[in-house]
Design an enzyme around this catalytic site. Structure first.
Site, PDB file in Angstrom:
ATOM      1  N   ASP A  38     -53.867  -1.837  30.923  1.00  0.00           N
ATOM      2  CA  ASP A  38     -53.354  -1.468  32.231  1.00  0.00           C
ATOM      3  C   ASP A  38     -53.586  -0.087  32.649  1.00  0.00           C
ATOM      4  O   ASP A  38     -53.568   0.942  32.150  1.00  0.00           O
ATOM      5  CB  ASP A  38     -51.502  -1.354  32.010  1.00  0.00           C
ATOM      6  CG  ASP A  38     -51.087  -2.670  31.339  1.00  0.00           C
ATOM      7  OD1 ASP A  38     -51.876  -3.719  31.306  1.00  0.00           O
ATOM      8  OD2 ASP A  38     -49.817  -2.625  31.265  1.00  0.00           O
ATOM      9  N   SER A  91     -52.553  -5.589  26.386  1.00  0.00           N
ATOM     10  CA  SER A  91     -52.856  -5.610  28.014  1.00  0.00           C
ATOM     11  C   SER A  91     -53.705  -4.277  28.289  1.00  0.00           C
ATOM     12  O   SER A  91     -53.115  -3.245  27.812  1.00  0.00           O
ATOM     13  CB  SER A  91     -51.411  -5.667  28.427  1.00  0.00           C
ATOM     14  OG  SER A  91     -51.622  -5.532  29.899  1.00  0.00           O
ATOM     15  N   SER A 146     -53.940  -8.203  31.453  1.00  0.00           N
ATOM     16  CA  SER A 146     -54.377  -6.944  31.631  1.00  0.00           C
ATOM     17  C   SER A 146     -53.910  -6.792  33.261  1.00  0.00           C
ATOM     18  O   SER A 146     -53.681  -7.722  33.948  1.00  0.00           O
ATOM     19  CB  SER A 146     -55.706  -6.329  31.475  1.00  0.00           C
ATOM     20  OG  SER A 146     -56.215  -6.452  30.068  1.00  0.00           O
TER      21      SER A 146
END
Length: 345
Positions: free
Chosen positions: A269, A267, A229
């Protein structure tokens, strides 16, 4: 503590805008950053490599003097706390805290303890408080199930905050991996007329072949390193409201794309942006409040967008060039980015 170098020390200059004095988020006047780093070996190949990082939007009392803020989720595979109210009300009223995925609860507890000590009115003569805690998964290097992060580490990170701070494998970045090299905390800043834009990242994403700044070298890399991340915090002293800060936060995706992120399925983000130019009084009884903000159509808005893109890209690169080789659980080792692999830019 850290004898590694930042990208500009290696002759890499990103973008065309001028950099702030220290090339960190704290070039925005009043912003402070603090770390607590936890690093120790346990039994049975278990290792603690984790920590907490605190970002303070200004030097005053954050609950009494809130800052306009916004958040933008590029990919929501994350466990960040407090974003619902930031999105609804458009302000931040506590330090922005970063840690590992299983540390969110402990960091919330410690931050709440700190803020309650500073603010006797909360939960009594006034409302409750919204805490913002962002996370990345450091379980490749860190024995995350041991839950080493405790509430007192959050309080200490806030108390450690200053205008000067380390980057790389420190604080919340102690166990992070970026492009399968050692990642973590990175920062950069830009000057836009009389204002500043600063970015701080906790980088924990990407694969070697995606990284656009280094010649691809997969030798010895564990391909089972999971998707990670990135937490991105944007600060500015330019007078912007929460809607404009939302627009600003979206431009961080440009910097991520330039350095090589594809924003993987797994991930998280997440971008949080604030301006400390206009502060909001908690106890004001004014029916109407007037603030100054930049006009959307003015060309300087484009320059602010550019500043975010450039500073995000450079902050990620600084997280890599600043981080040192780190040993983790199960005998794992994540190498620091070798400078000799960097391409000419």
């Amino acid at each position: 503590m850290n004898n590694r170098l930042k990208a500009r020390d290696l002759g890499i200059q990103i973008g065309s805008l001028s950099v702030g004095k220290h090339n960190q988020i704290t070039d925005v006047p009043g912003v402070q950053v603090g770390h607590v780093t936890l690093s120790r070996e346990l039994e049975d190949q278990e290792v603690i490599q984790t920590g907490v990082t605190a970002v303070l939007p200004h030097e005053g009392h954050l609950f009494y003097k809130k800052v306009p803020a916004a958040c933008y989720v590029l990919n929501g595979f994350g466990k960040t706390a407090g974003l619902v109210q930031v999105d609804e009300l458009g302000n931040i009223e506590a330090p922005i805290m970063l840690t590992n995925t299983f540390g969110v609860g402990a960091v919330m507890d410690g931050t709440l303890d700190y803020m309650l000590e500073q603010t006797p009115e909360v939960g009594d003569t006034t409302g409750t408080i919204n805490l913002v805690v962002g996370e990345c998964n450091d379980s490749y290097l860190n024995s995350i199930r041991r839950r080493a992060v405790k509430p007192e580490h959050a309080k200490l990170a806030i108390e450690n905050a200053s205008s000067s701070f380390d980057e790389g494998a420190v604080g919340a970045g102690a166990g992070m991996v970026c492009f399968q090299y050692k990642g973590g905390i990175g920062s950069s800043s830009r000057k836009v007329e009389e204002w500043h834009v600063g970015v701080l990242v906790n980088s924990n994403f990407g694969r070697r072949e995606e990284f656009r700044y280094a010649n691809y070298n997969s030798a010895g890399v564990d391909q089972d390193i999971p998707d990670g991340s990135i937490m991105i915090t944007i600060a500015t002293d330019a007078p912007l409201d929460s809607r404009q800060l939302k627009r600003l936060s979206k431009r961080a995706s440009v910097g991520l794309g330039r350095i090589g992120s594809h924003i993987h399925h797994g991930s998280g983000d997440i971008i949080i942006a604030f301006s400390n130019s206009n502060q909001v009084d908690h106890f004001s009884e004014d029916q109407v409040k007037t603030f100054t903000s930049i006009q959307d159509s003015h060309p300087v808005m484009n320059t602010l967008f550019q500043a975010v893109a450039e500073a995000t890209e450079e902050a990620v690169l600084n997280s890599l060039t600043s981080a040192h080789t780190t040993l983790g659980r199960k005998g794992r080792k994540v190498e620091a980015l070798p400078y000799e692999l960097l391409k000419n830019h």
